[in-house]
Write an enzyme that holds these catalytic residues in place. Sequence first.
Site, PDB file in Angstrom:
ATOM      1  N   LYS A  40       0.813  -1.189   0.000  1.00  0.00           N
ATOM      2  CA  LYS A  40       0.000   0.000   0.000  1.00  0.00           C
ATOM      3  C   LYS A  40       0.861   1.259   0.000  1.00  0.00           C
ATOM      4  O   LYS A  40       0.405   2.350  -0.339  1.00  0.00           O
ATOM      5  CB  LYS A  40      -0.876   0.029   1.267  1.00  0.00           C
ATOM      6  CG  LYS A  40      -1.785  -1.152   1.428  1.00  0.00           C
ATOM      7  CD  LYS A  40      -2.493  -1.079   2.800  1.00  0.00           C
ATOM      8  CE  LYS A  40      -3.168  -2.385   3.127  1.00  0.00           C
ATOM      9  NZ  LYS A  40      -3.664  -2.373   4.527  1.00  0.00           N
ATOM     10  N   GLY A  41       2.106   1.106   0.404  1.00  0.00           N
ATOM     11  CA  GLY A  41       2.966   2.256   0.706  1.00  0.00           C
ATOM     12  C   GLY A  41       3.155   3.273  -0.405  1.00  0.00           C
ATOM     13  O   GLY A  41       3.361   4.454  -0.141  1.00  0.00           O
ATOM     14  N   ASP A  98       7.537   2.760  -2.385  1.00  0.00           N
ATOM     15  CA  ASP A  98       7.681   3.802  -1.374  1.00  0.00           C
ATOM     16  C   ASP A  98       9.125   3.882  -0.887  1.00  0.00           C
ATOM     17  O   ASP A  98       9.774   4.911  -0.949  1.00  0.00           O
ATOM     18  CB  ASP A  98       6.716   3.560  -0.185  1.00  0.00           C
ATOM     19  CG  ASP A  98       6.784   2.140   0.388  1.00  0.00           C
ATOM     20  OD1 ASP A  98       7.556   1.296  -0.118  1.00  0.00           O
ATOM     21  OD2 ASP A  98       6.054   1.859   1.362  1.00  0.00           O
ATOM     22  N   ASP A 101      14.443  -1.017   1.193  1.00  0.00           N
ATOM     23  CA  ASP A 101      15.235  -1.219   2.408  1.00  0.00           C
ATOM     24  C   ASP A 101      16.224  -2.365   2.141  1.00  0.00           C
ATOM     25  O   ASP A 101      17.307  -2.135   1.618  1.00  0.00           O
ATOM     26  CB  ASP A 101      14.270  -1.510   3.562  1.00  0.00           C
ATOM     27  CG  ASP A 101      14.943  -1.638   4.914  1.00  0.00           C
ATOM     28  OD1 ASP A 101      16.128  -1.302   5.027  1.00  0.00           O
ATOM     29  OD2 ASP A 101      14.283  -2.082   5.876  1.00  0.00           O
ATOM     30  N   LYS A 129      16.825   3.489   1.062  1.00  0.00           N
ATOM     31  CA  LYS A 129      17.456   3.376   2.402  1.00  0.00           C
ATOM     32  C   LYS A 129      18.524   2.288   2.298  1.00  0.00           C
ATOM     33  O   LYS A 129      18.208   1.120   2.150  1.00  0.00           O
ATOM     34  CB  LYS A 129      16.375   3.023   3.431  1.00  0.00           C
ATOM     35  CG  LYS A 129      16.850   3.115   4.865  1.00  0.00           C
ATOM     36  CD  LYS A 129      15.690   3.136   5.847  1.00  0.00           C
ATOM     37  CE  LYS A 129      15.035   1.790   6.041  1.00  0.00           C
ATOM     38  NZ  LYS A 129      14.015   1.802   7.121  1.00  0.00           N
ATOM     39  N   PHE A 150      13.740   4.358  10.883  1.00  0.00           N
ATOM     40  CA  PHE A 150      12.400   3.928  10.493  1.00  0.00           C
ATOM     41  C   PHE A 150      11.560   5.152  10.183  1.00  0.00           C
ATOM     42  O   PHE A 150      11.410   6.048  11.008  1.00  0.00           O
ATOM     43  CB  PHE A 150      11.745   3.070  11.580  1.00  0.00           C
ATOM     44  CG  PHE A 150      10.516   2.389  11.070  1.00  0.00           C
ATOM     45  CD1 PHE A 150      10.613   1.249  10.280  1.00  0.00           C
ATOM     46  CD2 PHE A 150       9.258   2.920  11.327  1.00  0.00           C
ATOM     47  CE1 PHE A 150       9.475   0.639   9.760  1.00  0.00           C
ATOM     48  CE2 PHE A 150       8.109   2.316  10.817  1.00  0.00           C
ATOM     49  CZ  PHE A 150       8.225   1.173  10.032  1.00  0.00           C
ATOM     50  N   LEU A 151      11.004   5.188   8.970  1.00  0.00           N
ATOM     51  CA  LEU A 151      10.284   6.368   8.506  1.00  0.00           C
ATOM     52  C   LEU A 151       8.790   6.094   8.397  1.00  0.00           C
ATOM     53  O   LEU A 151       8.389   4.968   8.059  1.00  0.00           O
ATOM     54  CB  LEU A 151      10.821   6.808   7.146  1.00  0.00           C
ATOM     55  CG  LEU A 151      12.330   7.030   7.050  1.00  0.00           C
ATOM     56  CD1 LEU A 151      12.722   7.460   5.647  1.00  0.00           C
ATOM     57  CD2 LEU A 151      12.808   8.068   8.058  1.00  0.00           C
ATOM     58  N   ASP A 157       3.968   3.326   6.697  1.00  0.00           N
ATOM     59  CA  ASP A 157       3.206   3.061   7.915  1.00  0.00           C
ATOM     60  C   ASP A 157       4.063   2.464   9.024  1.00  0.00           C
ATOM     61  O   ASP A 157       5.144   1.923   8.793  1.00  0.00           O
ATOM     62  CB  ASP A 157       2.083   2.067   7.620  1.00  0.00           C
ATOM     63  CG  ASP A 157       2.618   0.646   7.406  1.00  0.00           C
ATOM     64  OD1 ASP A 157       3.529   0.467   6.569  1.00  0.00           O
ATOM     65  OD2 ASP A 157       2.147  -0.282   8.096  1.00  0.00           O
ATOM     66  N   ARG A 163       0.049   6.484   7.495  1.00  0.00           N
ATOM     67  CA  ARG A 163       0.215   6.570   6.031  1.00  0.00           C
ATOM     68  C   ARG A 163      -0.291   7.905   5.492  1.00  0.00           C
ATOM     69  O   ARG A 163       0.145   8.378   4.449  1.00  0.00           O
ATOM     70  CB  ARG A 163      -0.575   5.460   5.324  1.00  0.00           C
ATOM     71  CG  ARG A 163      -0.033   4.052   5.542  1.00  0.00           C
ATOM     72  CD  ARG A 163      -0.701   3.103   4.553  1.00  0.00           C
ATOM     73  NE  ARG A 163      -0.561   1.706   4.914  1.00  0.00           N
ATOM     74  CZ  ARG A 163       0.494   0.949   4.619  1.00  0.00           C
ATOM     75  NH1 ARG A 163       1.513   1.467   3.970  1.00  0.00           N
ATOM     76  NH2 ARG A 163       0.529  -0.320   4.970  1.00  0.00           N
TER      77      ARG A 163
END
Length: 173
Positions: A40-41, A98, A101, A129, A150-151, A157, A163
């Site tokens: 969903k990000g 989004d 990582d 990241k 952590f963003l 989210d 979000r």
Amino acid sequence: MPDFTCVLDKDKIKKQISRTAEIISTDYRGRELVLVGVLKGAFLFLADLARELTLERVKIDFLQASSYGADTVSSENIVLKKDIDIDIRGKDVIVVEDIVDTGLTLSYLIAHLKTFGPSSIKVCAMIDKKERRKAAIHVDYVCCSVEKGFLVGYGLDYAEDFRNLPQIYHMKL
Ligand code: IMP
Ligand code: MG
């Protein structure tokens, strides 16, 4: 309430997206492009990026992967929850994420999308990241790079919260 520090404000987000959209528009001029957003990000990022593109033919689709594991740690067990609907055979595709990582989600999704025979696949991420990268993923278009942390916000989210925040914050866990 958790401890939040803003790392990307509205103006910076807007500026970086305009810049990225301009580069993509130049690279794909005269071609048909399929944007595949990762739910969903990426929902806000894709919405803002797509409307800044100055290309005539842009198609939009989504897929969703989920990884099982702790809330803030990416897991290696990735499952496809929603597939694309558009036939991307012979098409130019950009996967819109989004945040990249470890890169494990993207490498899984790219391998999956390749099975449909697109003519090209590139990756566009709001945030790259780098600290915990495990998969050798090349992110072709990056709006912003961060080392670690952590963003949340702007699609990102923490346990499905935050979000909707219009800016991106570093969250102290
Ligand atoms: P990767 O497979 O480790 O690259 O993780 C990718 C996914 O993990 C992203 O699409 C996000 O959904 C989630 N994720 C990774 N880092 C963060 C973060 O800092 N905040 C929120 N979600 C994150
Ligand atoms: Mg995601």
